[in-house]
Design a protein around this motif. Structure first.
Motif, short mmCIF file in Angstrom:
data_model
loop_
_atom_site.label_atom_id
_atom_site.label_comp_id
_atom_site.label_asym_id
_atom_site.label_seq_id
_atom_site.Cartn_x
_atom_site.Cartn_y
_atom_site.Cartn_z
N ASN A 98 -12.72 -34.39 10.75
CA ASN A 98 -13.27 -34.61 9.41
C ASN A 98 -12.70 -33.64 8.39
N PRO A 99 -11.37 -33.61 8.25
CA PRO A 99 -10.82 -32.76 7.20
C PRO A 99 -11.35 -33.22 5.85
N PHE A 100 -11.48 -32.28 4.92
CA PHE A 100 -11.92 -32.66 3.57
C PHE A 100 -10.85 -33.53 2.92
N PRO A 101 -11.26 -34.41 2.04
CA PRO A 101 -10.28 -35.26 1.34
C PRO A 101 -9.53 -34.45 0.28
N LEU A 102 -8.98 -33.36 0.70
CA LEU A 102 -8.23 -32.47 -0.19
C LEU A 102 -6.85 -32.27 0.44
N ASN A 107 -7.81 -27.43 2.31
CA ASN A 107 -8.71 -27.47 3.45
C ASN A 107 -8.89 -26.08 4.05
N LEU A 149 -5.82 -36.32 4.70
CA LEU A 149 -6.18 -37.60 5.32
C LEU A 149 -4.95 -38.39 5.75
#
Ligand SMILES: Nc1ncnc2c1ncn2[C@@H]1O[C@H](COP(=O)(O)OP(=O)(O)O)[C@@H](O)[C@H]1O
Ligand SMILES: [Mg+2]
Lengths: 254, 293
Positions: A98-102, A107, A149
Motif C-alpha cells: 500500500n504505497p502512498f499515491p505519491l 513515499n 503506484l
C-alpha cells in the motif's frame, strides 16, 4: 521492564472486539534481532496480535485490551503512552502493498517530515540509503519522481518496507507481506528479511508454513485466540510439544 | 421463446438503447451548436469579431447599436472568480470535514443538508440573496445599491457549494482505507494523514468537483440577474453593479427582433458561452485523464 534481549513482551494479554474475545491470555517474549513468525489457521488472531504491538487496534471501535504489553521495556498501554512515538519505533508492513499515491521519493520522505527527523537537505541521502537497504536503489534511482503506484507489486512491497526504515524502528511488523506476491518475489522478500534482522526485530504473520520454516528463527502457533506453542522454529517443526501444533503443521487442518 | 433467448434479446435491446442515448446526446449538442452558429454568425457581417469581443460598450438598441461584450465578459469573470474564491476553499474544507472528521450522526445530517441546498431552485436562492444579502451589503459598505458583483458572487457561491462539497466528499471517501492505515501506522497524526495523504490521493476528484461547481456558476442566469444590478458597464470593483453574459441573454432576448442584429448578437454571446464551457470541460477532462493514468 523486560529481560535483556527481549524486544516485545506480553503478559496475560486479552483482546476483545465488543463481546468477542479474539486473544486469550497471550504470554509471549519476542527476542531482539530475530525473525519471529506467527502461524495458525485463518481467523485465529495472528493479525490481531500483531496490531496490538503498534496499537493499530485502537482504530477499531469496540476493541479493548487487557494485560500488559511491553515494547523495548515500556508499557505501551500505560495511560499517557505516546502513540506517535510508539508507531515511530514499531513499523508495519501490510498484506497488500500500500504505497502512498505519491512519488517513490515522497513515499520515503513522508516519515521523515512527519516526525521531523532530519533537515531537508539530508533527505536525498536518507532516501537513497532506505532504497539501498531494500535493494531497490539500482532499479529506481532514475525513477524517484515517478508514481509509486506504477511499480511492480514486489517493488511496491519493498518500497513499503523502505519507507519505515528512515524512522529507525526497533521492530518491523509484517502481516502476510508476501501473500500478494509470486513465489520468486516471495523468496526475495524472505532474503531481505534475513538481511534486515541484523538491525531490526521482525515479527511476521504468515499462513504459509514453508515460509515460517524457511525465514524465521522462532515460531508461535496460534489457535482460537490462544498462543498454543512458542519456540525455536526448527524445534516447533520437528518436535512440536502440543498435539494441536503437530496436527496443524502436519496439515491435518487449516 | 426460451428464457435464454429472451435474456439475450433483452441484453441486445438494452445495449442498443444505451448506445442510442449516447449518440443522441452528442447529436443534440452538435445541433445546438450549429443552431447557435446559424443565428449568431450573421452578426459578423456588419461587425468585426474583435469589436464584438473587446468593444467596451453594449448599447444594443441605440442608433447605431454597439455590440461590445467586454463589460459582460468582465462581469461574468468578476462574479465567477468571486464565487470561486468563496466557494472553493469553503467547499473543499467542508468536504474534508464531512468525509474525515465529522462523527456518524453529524456526518449524515450535514450530507442531508448539502443535498437539500442543492435542491433549492436558483431563483429562490437569487430571491433570498436579493432581499437579504443586498440590503446587508448596501449597509455594510455604505454603497448606493446592494446589488453588486459581490452580492452575485456570494449568491453564486451558495449554489456552487453543494456541487463542490458532495463531489469532493465522494472523492475523499473513495480514497482506499489502506492509505490512511499506512500513514497512521507510521505515526502520522490524523491531520497529517488527512492533509498529506488523503487530500493528495483525492486531488483529481477534488479538481473535478471544483470544475463542476464553477461550471454551474458560469451557466447560472436567473439568480445572477436578480442580484448583480444589471449594469452593462466595465466594472472597477466588487462593490459595483455588473452584468453577466447569461443575464444579458435572458434579459434582452424577449425584446429583440427575430433576425435582427440585436438578436444575432445575443446568439453570438451564446457562442462565446458555449466555447468557454467547452474549454473548461476540456481542461478538466485533460487533467483527470492525465492524473488517472
Ligand atoms: N474489526 C473486527 N471486529 C470484530 N471482530 C474482528 C475484527 N477483526 C478481526 N475480528 C475477529 O477476530 C478474529 C481474529 O482475526 P484476525 O486477527 O484477523 O485473524 P488472522 O489474522 O489469524 O486470520 C477472527 O475471528 C475475526 O473474525
Ligand atoms: Mg490476518
Amino acid at each position: 521492564m523486560s529481560a535483556p534481549g527481549v524486544a516485545i513482551e506480553t503478559r496475560g494479554l486479552d483482546l476483545f472486539y465488543g463481546d468477542f474475545q479474539a486473544l486469550t491470555r497471550v504470554e509471549l517474549q519476542v527476542p531482539e534481532r530475530e525473525v519471529t513468525a506467527l502461524i495458525g489457521p485463518s481467523g485465529c488472531g495472528k493479525s490481531t496480535l500483531l496490531r496490538v504491538f503498534n496499537r493499530m487496534n485502537d482504530l477499531i471501535e469496540g476493541a479493548r485490551v487487557g494485560g500488559t504489553v511491553l515494547v523495548g521495556g515500556e508499557d505501551i498501554y500505560a495511560p499517557g503512552a505516546d502513540l506517535l512515538r510508539l508507531r515511530e519505533r514499531v513499523g508495519m508492513v501490510f498484506q497488500r502493498p500500500n504505497p502512498f499515491p505519491l512519488s517513490v521519493y515522497e513515499n520515503i520522505a513522508f516519515g521523515l517530515s512527519v516526525h521531523r527527523l532530519a533537515p531537508r537537505r539530508e533527505h536525498d541521502m536518507i532516501v537513497e540509503q532506505a532504497l539501498r537497504d531494500v535493494l531497490l536503489w539500482d532499479d529506481l534511482k532514475d525513477r524517484l519522481q515517478r508514481s509509486a503506484l506504477a511499480l511492480s507489486l514486489e517493488q511496491q512491497q519493498r518500497l513499503c518496507i523502505a519507507r519505515v526504515l528512515p524512522l529507525k524502528p526497533r521492530v518491523l511488523l509484517m502481516d502476510e507481506p508476501c501473500s500478494a506476491l509470486d513465489p520468486i518475489a516471495t523468496l526475495h522478500i524472505e532474503e531481505l528479511m534475513r538481511q534486515l534482522k541484523r538491525d531490526y526485530t521482525i515479527v511476521i504473520v504468515t499462513h504459509n508454513m514453508q515460509q515460517a520454516a524457511r525465514a524465521s528463527d522462532r515460531t508461535g502457533f496460534m489457535y482460537l485466540g490462544k498462543l498454543v506453542e512458542f519456540g525455536e522454529t526448527a524445534r516447533i517443526f520437528t518436535h512440536p510439544r502440543q498435539e494441536l501444533t503437530e496436527n496443524y503443521i502436519r496439515g491435518r487442518f487449516g | 421463446m426460451n428464457p435464454a433467448r429472451l435474456r439475450k434479446l433483452k441484453e441486445w435491446l438494452i445495449e442498443r438503447a444505451i448506445l442510442l442515448s449516447g449518440v443522441f446526446s452528442v447529436v443534440f449538442v452538435v445541433l445546438i451548436f450549429l443552431f447557435l452558429l446559424r443565428e449568431g454568425l450573421s452578426l459578423f457581417r456588419g461587425e468585426s469579431v474583435l469589436d464584438f469581443l473587446f468593444g467596451k460598450s453594449w448599447y444594443p438598441i441605440s442608433e447605431p447599436p454597439r455590440f461590445g461584450i467586454l463589460p459582460l465578459i468582465l462581469g461574468s469573470l468578476l462574479v465567477t472568480l468571486g464565487a470561486a474564491a468563496i466557494s472553493v476553499p469553503i467547499g473543499l474544507a467542508a468536504a474534508l470535514f464531512i468525509a474525515e472528521i465529522a462523527p456518524g450522526r453529524l456526518k449524515e445530517g450535514l450530507k442531508a443538508g448539502i443535498e437539500l441546498l442543492a435542491a433549492i431552485p436558483s431563483v429562490v436562492i437569487g430571491f433570498i440573496g436579493m432581499i437579504t444579502l443586498g440590503p446587508f451589503i448596501k449597509k455594510l459598505f455604505a454603497v448606493p445599491t446592494g446589488l453588486t458583483a459581490l452580492t452575485g458572487s456570494v449568491t453564486l457561491a451558495f449554489m456552487a457549494m453543494p456541487t463542490i462539497v458532495s463531489i469532493a466528499e465522494d472523492a475523499i471517501t473513495a480514497v482506499p482505507r489502506q492509505y490512511r492505515e499506512a500513514a497512521i501506522a507510521m505515526g502520522a497524526t490524523k491531520w497529517q494523514t488527512t492533509w498529506r495523504i488523503v487530500a493528495r490521493a483525492a486531488r483529481p476528484g477534488m479538481v473535478a468537483a471544483v470544475m463542476l461547481g464553477i461550471g454551474r456558476v458560469i451557466g447560472e442566469t436567473m439568480a445572477v440577474m436578480m442580484v448583480t444590478g444589471n449594469a452593462a458597464v466595465i466594472p472597477s470593483g466588487m462593490l459595483q453593479p455588473v452584468r453577466t453574459l447569461t443575464a444579458t441573454i435572458a434579459a434582452e432576448m424577449g425584446e429583440s427582433v427575430q433576425g435582427g442584429s440585436h438578436y444575432a448578437a445575443l446568439f453570438a454571446i451564446g457562442i462565446v458561452l458555449f466555447v468557454i464551457t467547452f474549454l473548461i470541460n476540456g481542461v478538466a477532462d485533460l487533467y483527470l485523464h492525465r492524473s488517472r493514468k
